[in-house]
Structures are given as C-alpha cells and as structure tokens.
Write an enzyme that holds these catalytic residues in place. Structure first.
Site, PDB file in Angstrom:
ATOM      1  N   GLY A   1       0.842  -1.183   0.000  1.00  0.00           N
ATOM      2  CA  GLY A   1       0.000   0.000   0.000  1.00  0.00           C
ATOM      3  C   GLY A   1       0.877   1.232   0.000  1.00  0.00           C
ATOM      4  O   GLY A   1       2.100   1.136  -0.033  1.00  0.00           O
ATOM      5  N   THR A   2       0.246   2.387   0.020  1.00  0.00           N
ATOM      6  CA  THR A   2       1.012   3.627   0.132  1.00  0.00           C
ATOM      7  C   THR A   2       1.402   3.827   1.598  1.00  0.00           C
ATOM      8  O   THR A   2       1.035   3.041   2.452  1.00  0.00           O
ATOM      9  CB  THR A   2       0.156   4.839  -0.286  1.00  0.00           C
ATOM     10  OG1 THR A   2      -1.021   4.844   0.515  1.00  0.00           O
ATOM     11  CG2 THR A   2      -0.207   4.785  -1.748  1.00  0.00           C
ATOM     12  N   MET A   3       2.110   4.898   1.859  1.00  0.00           N
ATOM     13  CA  MET A   3       2.310   5.293   3.244  1.00  0.00           C
ATOM     14  C   MET A   3       0.943   5.632   3.833  1.00  0.00           C
ATOM     15  O   MET A   3       0.002   5.917   3.097  1.00  0.00           O
ATOM     16  CB  MET A   3       3.197   6.533   3.323  1.00  0.00           C
ATOM     17  CG  MET A   3       4.560   6.332   2.718  1.00  0.00           C
ATOM     18  SD  MET A   3       5.546   7.823   2.866  1.00  0.00           S
ATOM     19  CE  MET A   3       4.434   9.036   2.218  1.00  0.00           C
ATOM     20  N   ASP A   4       0.845   5.608   5.139  1.00  0.00           N
ATOM     21  CA  ASP A   4      -0.397   6.018   5.832  1.00  0.00           C
ATOM     22  C   ASP A   4      -1.575   5.099   5.588  1.00  0.00           C
ATOM     23  O   ASP A   4      -2.706   5.474   5.861  1.00  0.00           O
ATOM     24  CB  ASP A   4      -0.836   7.443   5.424  1.00  0.00           C
ATOM     25  CG  ASP A   4       0.145   8.494   5.876  1.00  0.00           C
ATOM     26  OD1 ASP A   4       0.846   8.232   6.867  1.00  0.00           O
ATOM     27  OD2 ASP A   4       0.205   9.554   5.251  1.00  0.00           O
ATOM     28  N   CYS A   5      -1.335   3.900   5.051  1.00  0.00           N
ATOM     29  CA  CYS A   5      -2.480   3.025   4.791  1.00  0.00           C
ATOM     30  C   CYS A   5      -2.623   1.971   5.880  1.00  0.00           C
ATOM     31  O   CYS A   5      -3.452   1.081   5.758  1.00  0.00           O
ATOM     32  CB  CYS A   5      -2.362   2.369   3.424  1.00  0.00           C
ATOM     33  SG  CYS A   5      -1.147   1.063   3.370  1.00  0.00           S
ATOM     34  N   GLY A   6      -1.835   2.073   6.940  1.00  0.00           N
ATOM     35  CA  GLY A   6      -2.023   1.178   8.081  1.00  0.00           C
ATOM     36  C   GLY A   6      -1.241  -0.118   8.012  1.00  0.00           C
ATOM     37  O   GLY A   6      -1.563  -1.076   8.697  1.00  0.00           O
TER      38      GLY A   6
ATOM     39  N   SER B   1       1.842  -0.919   9.093  1.00  0.00           N
ATOM     40  CA  SER B   1       2.511  -1.315  10.328  1.00  0.00           C
ATOM     41  C   SER B   1       1.502  -1.693  11.407  1.00  0.00           C
ATOM     42  O   SER B   1       1.748  -2.585  12.218  1.00  0.00           O
ATOM     43  CB  SER B   1       3.433  -0.192  10.819  1.00  0.00           C
ATOM     44  OG  SER B   1       4.445   0.043   9.857  1.00  0.00           O
TER      45      SER B   1
ATOM     46  N   GLU C   1       8.465  -2.826   6.358  1.00  0.00           N
ATOM     47  CA  GLU C   1       9.326  -1.946   5.547  1.00  0.00           C
ATOM     48  C   GLU C   1      10.156  -2.767   4.553  1.00  0.00           C
ATOM     49  O   GLU C   1      11.338  -2.501   4.317  1.00  0.00           O
ATOM     50  CB  GLU C   1      10.252  -1.100   6.442  1.00  0.00           C
ATOM     51  CG  GLU C   1       9.562  -0.359   7.582  1.00  0.00           C
ATOM     52  CD  GLU C   1       8.699   0.821   7.120  1.00  0.00           C
ATOM     53  OE1 GLU C   1       8.614   1.065   5.899  1.00  0.00           O
ATOM     54  OE2 GLU C   1       8.115   1.477   8.001  1.00  0.00           O
TER      55      GLU C   1
ATOM     56  N   GLN D   1      10.221  -2.877   1.500  1.00  0.00           N
ATOM     57  CA  GLN D   1      10.725  -2.166   0.315  1.00  0.00           C
ATOM     58  C   GLN D   1      12.216  -1.845   0.435  1.00  0.00           C
ATOM     59  O   GLN D   1      12.909  -1.696  -0.562  1.00  0.00           O
ATOM     60  CB  GLN D   1       9.929  -0.867   0.065  1.00  0.00           C
ATOM     61  CG  GLN D   1      10.175   0.265   1.037  1.00  0.00           C
ATOM     62  CD  GLN D   1       9.279   0.202   2.269  1.00  0.00           C
ATOM     63  OE1 GLN D   1       8.587  -0.787   2.487  1.00  0.00           O
ATOM     64  NE2 GLN D   1       9.285   1.245   3.077  1.00  0.00           N
TER      65      GLN D   1
END
Ligand SMILES: [Zn+2]
Length: 224
Positions: free
Chosen positions: A9-14, A16, A87, A89
């Site tokens: 997903g993108t950042m901020d998509c939950g 973690s 993380e 990526q």
C-alpha cells in the site's frame, strides 16, 4: 502450507498497524514468530504504527541473511512458525529470495509489509522481488487519502515544502540530512502527483487570486 504474502500500500495506509495485529493474532494462537523491520520512523529495533502502538523488532541490515538467522534461532531450540517483515521495500532482492526459501524449505509463514513504489513512482528493488515471488500480493483496504479527498496511490517526497521527483531513492523522512533541508513525504492521488500539486502548493494556488479552486485539477502536467 506456508506462504509468502506481501501486503502492499502507500504510506499512511495502516501497514505497520496490520503487521502488529498480525503478530498479535498468531501469538494468541500459540504460534511463535520473529518481527523484522528496517528504517522505522521511530528508530532502530522497533516497529511502530502511526496509531501509537509499537513493539521491539530486529533491525534488518544489508548484510543480514534471513536463512542463516532463522537457522541459528532453530539450532538454539527456538520454534519459529512465522516472520513479520515490515518496511520490506528497503530489503535487498537477495533477502527477499531468502524469505521465499524459508517458506519453501522450512515451512515458515512470511508476512511482508511494504510500500511498492518510491517518490518517482518506480518500484523499490525489494518490493519488485516480493511481487515477483510472493504467493499472494494483497493491496491493503484501508485507503490513504489525498488532500483532495481522492484515494491516494502515490508517495510524494516534499523537500522544504516543495515536491521533488529526483534524488536518492531512500531518504528517511522528517530528517535534516546534514543540512537545514527538511524532507517529508505526502500521499497524493495520481492526478495531483502528476501535476506536482502537494497540499502546500494547493493551498498557495488556492489563495492566489489568479486561480479558481477547480483549476487545481486542470493545471497542466509539468514537462519532465
Ligand atoms: Zn488529489
């Protein structure tokens, strides 16, 4: 049957937050796992979510060999049923291959979490290898939103308030890398990513007497 699953997903998509929940669920079933992360915003050896939860984790360095590390745990008599890898990526393609081997040859579930593309819209090498090898790729359902309210699909890098599309692939946000430069990230819809229109630029344009608010969608895509 063990699986290699990539939650993207993108950042901020939950991501973690889901990684922490996944660990909790498996632990509650009496399973035993190891949590890995790399360059978490909260520091080394910790997996944190934007909702404020965090847990100790193993930091992944470029030299880490997942196969060797898990074999070493096993020879110490520790049972390992699954790995949580956040993380991802930032992992090397070789490390992603080691994770696949752990699934196939040791029957360990690997739940990997990561962003697919960088601030230039290009795949991170670790994510690319994960997409190539994973049994399942799941796009997370919690959608991050662009400032305009549309679904955010792209990660933009913002340097001192202005969006950039060139630079090193990995620069951890909210840092001033030796200079007075502030690097931040913002999620945008594709429309506003292509138009280099992050929230600060949109605010500036909206307060300009020359631009009507609806023009923000019509502004031209800048030449490359
Ligand atoms: Zn937008």
């Amino acid at each position: 049957m063990a699986e290699l699953v990539f939650f993207s997903g993108t950042m901020d998509c939950g991501k973690s937050t889901l990684a922490l929940q996944m660990d909790h669920n498996h632990r509650a079933r009496g399973r035993s796992g190891i949590i890995y992360t790399k360059l978490d915003r909260a520091g080394t050896d910790v997996l944190s979510s934007r909702l404020g939860l965090s847990t100790p984790a193993h930091e992944v360095g470029d030299e880490l060999d997942f196969w060797d590390a898990v074999v070493e745990h096993a020879t110490q008599g520790l049972r390992i049923d699954y790995l949580i890898c956040d993380e991802v990526q930032f992992y090397t393609p070789a490390q992603v291959e080691q994770l696949a081997r752990l699934v196939d040859e040791m029957g360990i579930d690997v739940f990997a979490f990561g962003i697919t593309a960088d601030f230039r819209t290009q795949l991170f090498p670790g994510s690319r290898r994960m997409i190539e090898l994973a049994d399942k790729v799941q796009v997370l359902q919690v959608e991050a939103l662009c400032w305009c309210g549309r679904r955010a699909t792209h990660n933009a890098r913002v340097v001192d308030g202005a969006m950039v599309v060139e630079g090193e692939q990995v620069v951890v946000g909210d840092t001033k890398a030796g200079t007075e430069t502030l690097v931040e990230y913002e999620v945008l819809c594709r429309r506003h990513f292509m138009r280099r229109m992050n929230s600060a630029a949109a605010r500036a344009a909206a307060s300009s007497p020359d631009v009507l608010p609806f023009d923000l969608d019509l502004c031209p895509v800048p030449p490359c």
